[in-house]
Design a protein around this motif. Structure first.
Motif, short mmCIF file in Angstrom:
data_model
loop_
_atom_site.label_atom_id
_atom_site.label_comp_id
_atom_site.label_asym_id
_atom_site.label_seq_id
_atom_site.Cartn_x
_atom_site.Cartn_y
_atom_site.Cartn_z
N LYS A 270 6.59 -18.68 1.13
CA LYS A 270 6.33 -18.68 2.29
C LYS A 270 7.80 -18.51 3.12
N ARG A 271 8.83 -19.02 2.73
CA ARG A 271 10.01 -19.19 3.41
C ARG A 271 10.54 -17.65 3.22
N LEU A 272 10.33 -16.98 2.24
CA LEU A 272 11.00 -15.79 2.24
C LEU A 272 10.02 -14.84 3.22
N LYS A 273 8.74 -15.02 3.25
CA LYS A 273 7.94 -14.31 4.19
C LYS A 273 8.10 -14.32 5.86
N GLU A 274 8.21 -15.76 5.99
CA GLU A 274 8.97 -15.93 7.47
C GLU A 274 10.31 -15.40 7.66
N SER A 275 11.19 -15.15 6.66
CA SER A 275 12.61 -14.42 7.02
C SER A 275 12.18 -13.15 7.15
N VAL A 276 11.21 -12.49 6.35
CA VAL A 276 11.18 -11.03 6.39
C VAL A 276 10.40 -10.62 7.75
N LEU A 277 9.58 -11.45 8.33
CA LEU A 277 9.07 -11.30 9.64
C LEU A 277 10.04 -11.55 10.74
N ARG A 278 11.00 -12.47 10.60
CA ARG A 278 11.89 -12.58 11.70
C ARG A 278 12.88 -11.47 11.75
N LYS A 279 13.10 -10.62 10.68
CA LYS A 279 14.01 -9.56 10.36
C LYS A 279 13.54 -8.16 10.89
N MET A 280 12.02 -8.13 10.84
CA MET A 280 11.49 -6.82 10.98
C MET A 280 11.90 -6.54 12.34
N LEU A 289 19.00 -4.63 5.58
CA LEU A 289 19.15 -4.80 3.86
C LEU A 289 18.74 -6.20 3.60
N ALA A 290 18.96 -7.40 4.30
CA ALA A 290 18.47 -8.86 4.13
C ALA A 290 17.09 -8.63 4.18
N MET A 291 16.58 -8.20 4.91
CA MET A 291 14.98 -7.96 4.92
C MET A 291 14.21 -7.47 3.64
N ARG A 292 14.98 -6.28 3.25
CA ARG A 292 14.51 -5.61 1.86
C ARG A 292 14.56 -6.56 0.74
N MET A 293 15.71 -7.23 0.67
CA MET A 293 16.18 -8.02 -0.25
C MET A 293 15.18 -9.50 -0.39
N ASP A 294 14.81 -9.98 0.75
CA ASP A 294 13.98 -11.14 0.89
C ASP A 294 12.40 -10.29 0.46
N TYR A 295 12.24 -9.51 0.95
CA TYR A 295 10.82 -8.91 0.38
C TYR A 295 10.87 -8.48 -1.02
N CYS A 299 8.15 -10.25 -3.55
CA CYS A 299 7.22 -9.57 -4.65
C CYS A 299 7.26 -10.28 -5.91
N LEU A 300 8.70 -10.23 -6.43
CA LEU A 300 8.80 -11.17 -7.73
C LEU A 300 8.08 -12.46 -8.09
N LEU A 301 8.08 -13.19 -6.82
CA LEU A 301 7.37 -14.48 -7.13
C LEU A 301 6.00 -14.43 -7.07
N LYS A 302 5.33 -13.36 -6.70
CA LYS A 302 3.84 -12.92 -6.71
C LYS A 302 3.45 -12.86 -8.08
N MET A 405 19.02 -14.11 -9.73
CA MET A 405 19.96 -15.36 -9.63
C MET A 405 19.83 -16.30 -8.31
N GLU A 406 19.79 -15.25 -7.06
CA GLU A 406 19.60 -15.90 -5.79
C GLU A 406 18.21 -16.79 -5.62
N LEU A 407 17.16 -16.10 -6.38
CA LEU A 407 16.11 -16.71 -6.22
C LEU A 407 15.94 -17.91 -7.50
N TYR A 408 16.69 -17.71 -8.23
CA TYR A 408 16.67 -19.01 -9.30
C TYR A 408 17.44 -20.30 -8.62
N ARG A 409 18.38 -20.04 -7.67
CA ARG A 409 18.91 -21.20 -7.07
C ARG A 409 17.88 -21.61 -6.02
#
Length: 437
Positions: A270-280, A289-295, A299-302, A405-409
């Protein structure tokens, strides 16, 4: 200085004859200073003279006199000067050679007993730095802190502090007794005498007393810090030497871990989705670039999620969830690989959140847990194995590894905070409470 009253009258100032020099005395102000309350209790003005009593050398022999003026003019035989200073506790100055002393001169002999000392391991310059703006330091020159008298004085103070802290201090009563003894020493005549010896005065002022008292308590605090570090180091060694016993989780425990696993995955998604929507709506290269990384993270979490129908019917963790709340109604169900990773994460955290560890690291418990998770190679290996990454050195795989690894943290941080709160609740229940009657 010795003198004779030359003239005194009711309405005029007294005139004293000091070595054939007539001096008119003015009234001087004298304060009564209370060491315990650290304030002046009274103040008065009077003439700065006291009565003097004369004794022969033989009459004074064998007595302990703190302040003595010796007139050697009337000595008529060798050895009479030796009878005056036979006590080993007396040091006199001047002269170096009594035969060269002018018969009209007098000098003072002060009680200068050798004080017991113990070399202090603490740097007095640290005390000087900590208290450089204090009022009692205003009249102290920098050279004073490199002088031998101060070094001897600090060693004497440390001798007394060490004698106090060397006792067995294993409970609050012993610590109270230790500080009681320390206060008794600060107010004792021995301490006052050592200050007089340091500053070479008969009457110390409040700033001189304050300086020495501050040094005493500074030395005490240093010794307490040393003891605390030694106790903490021993506790850390004992805890690290303990073997962690893995306890089998009950069905309720596994159910809670599966539920929290889904909650962590759902929260970060949910946090990543909100980040993607904010940066669109942002057009900068960095935001895109940050939006693509969050997206990509989203997708990895799905791929961690599975349907409730895919869970085995005999899975005890799901049975417990169904028993407690019925259908999950949208609950994120993690797959078995992710669930096993969180079981390992839970095991690492529970070892770091034991009662002993919490008592030891309570002020920095979060960082303690965070470092344990970040430095556990086995746990990181299990996390990386959840993804299909090729170790062929390609730049794409390096970026992908950085991404996971960012996702791990992010994921583990959320789980750490949940575990942290639960452990604190248990820790709070173990603390004895004051009974109210």
């Amino acid at each position: 200085m010795q003198g004779v009253v030359h003239h005194v009258a009711k309405d005029s100032l007294p005139i004293i004859n000091f070595n054939e020099k007539l001096v008119t005395l003015e009234r001087a102000s004298f304060d009564v200073f209370d060491l315990k309350q650290q304030k002046n209790l009274a103040s008065r003005k009077q003439f700065p003279v006291i009565l003097a009593f004369a004794l022969t050398v033989h009459r004074a022999q064998g007595q302990t006199l703190q302040n003595v003026e010796v007139d050697s003019f009337s000595f008529f035989a060798p050895g009479q000067m030796r009878d005056t200073f036979v006590m080993p506790s007396v040091e006199c100055s001047p002269p170096d050679d009594p035969t060269d002393q002018d018969p009209d001169d007098t000098y003072i002999c002060m009680d200068m007993d050798e004080l017991p000392v113990l070399a202090s391991p603490w740097d007095i310059f640290e005390f000087q730095t900590e208290n450089k703006s204090a009022p009692f330091m205003s009249d102290i020159s920098p050279d004073f802190f490199v002088s031998l008298p101060l070094e001897d004085h600090v060693n004497y103070l440390y001798y007394n502090v060490d004698a106090i802290v060397s006792a067995k201090l294993d409970n609050s009563d012993n610590w109270i007794n230790a500080y009681t003894k320390l206060n008794e020493f600060v107010l004792s005549d021995k301490h006052i005498l050592s200050i007089q010896k340091l500053f070479k005065v008969n009457n110390i002022n409040k700033y001189q007393n304050k300086l020495s008292t501050k040094i005493v308590f500074w030395l005490m605090n240093k010794e307490i810090e040393k003891k605390a570090k030694a106790v903490t180091a021993k506790q850390i060694t004992d805890i690290e030497a303990e073997t962690s016993i893995e306890e089998e989780l009950s069905s309720a425990g596994k159910s809670k871990i599966r539920y929290l696993t889904g909650a962590c995955v759902q929260k970060i998604t949910k946090r990543l989705k909100e980040s993607v929507l904010r940066k669109m709506g942002q057009s900068t290269k960095k935001s895109k670039l940050a939006m693509r990384m969050d997206y990509k993270k989203q997708c990895l979490l799905k791929q961690f999620r599975i349907s409730e129908l895919d869970v085995a019917d005999n899975d005890e963790s799901m049975v417990e969830i169904d028993f407690k709340q019925g259908p999950s109604r949208g609950l994120t169900i993690p797959n078995d690989s992710v669930f096993n990773f969180f079981l390992s994460l839970h095991s690492v955290l529970q070892h770091k959140l034991s009662l002993k560890q919490m008592h030891l690291y309570l002020e920095d418990l979060h960082n303690h847990c965070r470092n344990a998770v970040d430095n556990d190679d086995v746990l990181i290996g299990k996390w990386i194995s959840l993804f299909d990454i090729q170790d062929d050195g390609k730049i794409e795989d390096e970026l992908f590894l950085t991404l996971i690894m960012e996702l791990y943290r992010d994921v583990t941080e959320h789980f750490i905070r949940i575990s942290f709160v639960d452990s604190l609740k248990y820790f709070k229940r173990t603390i004895p409470r004051k009974r109210i009657f």
